[in-house]
Scaffold this motif. Structure first.
Motif, mmCIF file in Angstrom:
data_model
loop_
_atom_site.group_PDB
_atom_site.id
_atom_site.type_symbol
_atom_site.label_atom_id
_atom_site.label_comp_id
_atom_site.label_asym_id
_atom_site.label_seq_id
_atom_site.Cartn_x
_atom_site.Cartn_y
_atom_site.Cartn_z
ATOM 1 N N MET A 110 0.823 -1.246 -0.021
ATOM 2 C CA MET A 110 -0.088 -0.086 -0.205
ATOM 3 C C MET A 110 0.824 1.306 0.019
ATOM 4 O O MET A 110 1.726 1.230 0.899
ATOM 5 N N GLN A 111 0.708 2.146 -0.936
ATOM 6 C CA GLN A 111 1.310 3.363 -0.892
ATOM 7 C C GLN A 111 0.668 4.358 -0.341
ATOM 8 O O GLN A 111 -0.550 4.513 -0.488
ATOM 9 N N LEU A 112 1.253 5.288 0.442
ATOM 10 C CA LEU A 112 0.785 6.275 1.196
ATOM 11 C C LEU A 112 1.417 7.537 0.886
ATOM 12 O O LEU A 112 2.629 7.673 0.645
ATOM 13 N N ARG A 113 0.723 8.457 0.123
ATOM 14 C CA ARG A 113 1.374 9.947 -0.206
ATOM 15 C C ARG A 113 1.025 10.953 0.722
ATOM 16 O O ARG A 113 0.009 11.351 1.067
ATOM 17 N N VAL A 114 1.878 11.543 1.173
ATOM 18 C CA VAL A 114 1.970 12.687 2.171
ATOM 19 C C VAL A 114 1.955 14.178 1.439
ATOM 20 O O VAL A 114 3.103 14.376 0.689
ATOM 21 N N GLU A 115 0.940 14.703 1.657
ATOM 22 C CA GLU A 115 0.463 16.091 0.709
ATOM 23 C C GLU A 115 1.275 17.210 1.579
ATOM 24 O O GLU A 115 1.575 17.097 2.989
ATOM 25 N N ARG A 116 1.731 18.126 1.196
ATOM 26 C CA ARG A 116 2.396 19.299 1.922
ATOM 27 C C ARG A 116 1.554 19.769 3.055
ATOM 28 O O ARG A 116 2.038 20.413 3.945
ATOM 29 N N ASN B 155 -2.105 16.109 4.879
ATOM 30 C CA ASN B 155 -3.030 15.074 4.481
ATOM 31 C C ASN B 155 -2.245 13.992 3.818
ATOM 32 O O ASN B 155 -1.227 13.956 3.386
ATOM 33 N N LEU B 156 -2.956 12.800 3.930
ATOM 34 C CA LEU B 156 -2.234 11.607 3.262
ATOM 35 C C LEU B 156 -3.264 11.135 2.090
ATOM 36 O O LEU B 156 -4.627 11.490 2.323
ATOM 37 N N ARG B 157 -2.771 10.624 1.115
ATOM 38 C CA ARG B 157 -3.632 9.999 -0.079
ATOM 39 C C ARG B 157 -3.187 8.630 -0.309
ATOM 40 O O ARG B 157 -1.764 8.193 -0.197
ATOM 41 N N CYS B 158 -4.138 7.656 -0.639
ATOM 42 C CA CYS B 158 -3.891 6.458 -0.957
ATOM 43 C C CYS B 158 -4.857 5.864 -1.522
ATOM 44 O O CYS B 158 -6.078 6.239 -1.456
ATOM 45 N N VAL B 159 -4.683 4.725 -2.150
ATOM 46 C CA VAL B 159 -5.954 3.460 -2.745
ATOM 47 C C VAL B 159 -6.249 3.027 -1.544
ATOM 48 O O VAL B 159 -5.466 2.141 -0.812
ATOM 49 N N TYR B 160 -7.667 2.984 -1.256
ATOM 50 C CA TYR B 160 -7.919 2.572 0.223
ATOM 51 C C TYR B 160 -7.741 0.738 0.013
ATOM 52 O O TYR B 160 -7.818 0.053 -1.053
#
Length: 84
Positions: free
Chosen positions: A1-7, A10-15
């Motif tokens: 699972m990839q988690l992207r941390v925004e500036r 907030n985090l973004r991921c494919v659930y």
């Protein structure tokens, strides 16, 4: 699972249920795509909720799901390339 941390933090991921995302804070979950069959039984991954393409047709739903996640990881999760 990839988690992207925004500036903004907030985090973004494919659930995915690989980790308990509630441990990271309050969740906002929204649909990024739809995987549906057509009248002929072929499967399509529609990424229009994110402004993406319609991928397919696929003979199996599992193949459409793989294409869906691959597109999301490459086009929605990965940050744009840095320019010098």
């Amino acid at each position: 699972m990839q988690l992207r941390v925004e500036r903004d933090g907030n985090l973004r991921c494919v659930y995915d249920e690989a980790i308990d995302l509630t441990a990271l804070g309050a969740l906002t979950i929204r649909r990024a795509s739809h995987v549906e069959p057509d009248r002929d039984g072929a499967w399509w991954a529609d990424l229009s909720p994110l402004g993406g393409p319609r991928l397919g047709p696929f003979a199996q739903r599992s193949l459409a799901l793989i294409a869906e996640v691959t597109w999301l990881e490459r086009n929605w999760l990965e940050p744009p390339p840095a320019f010098p």
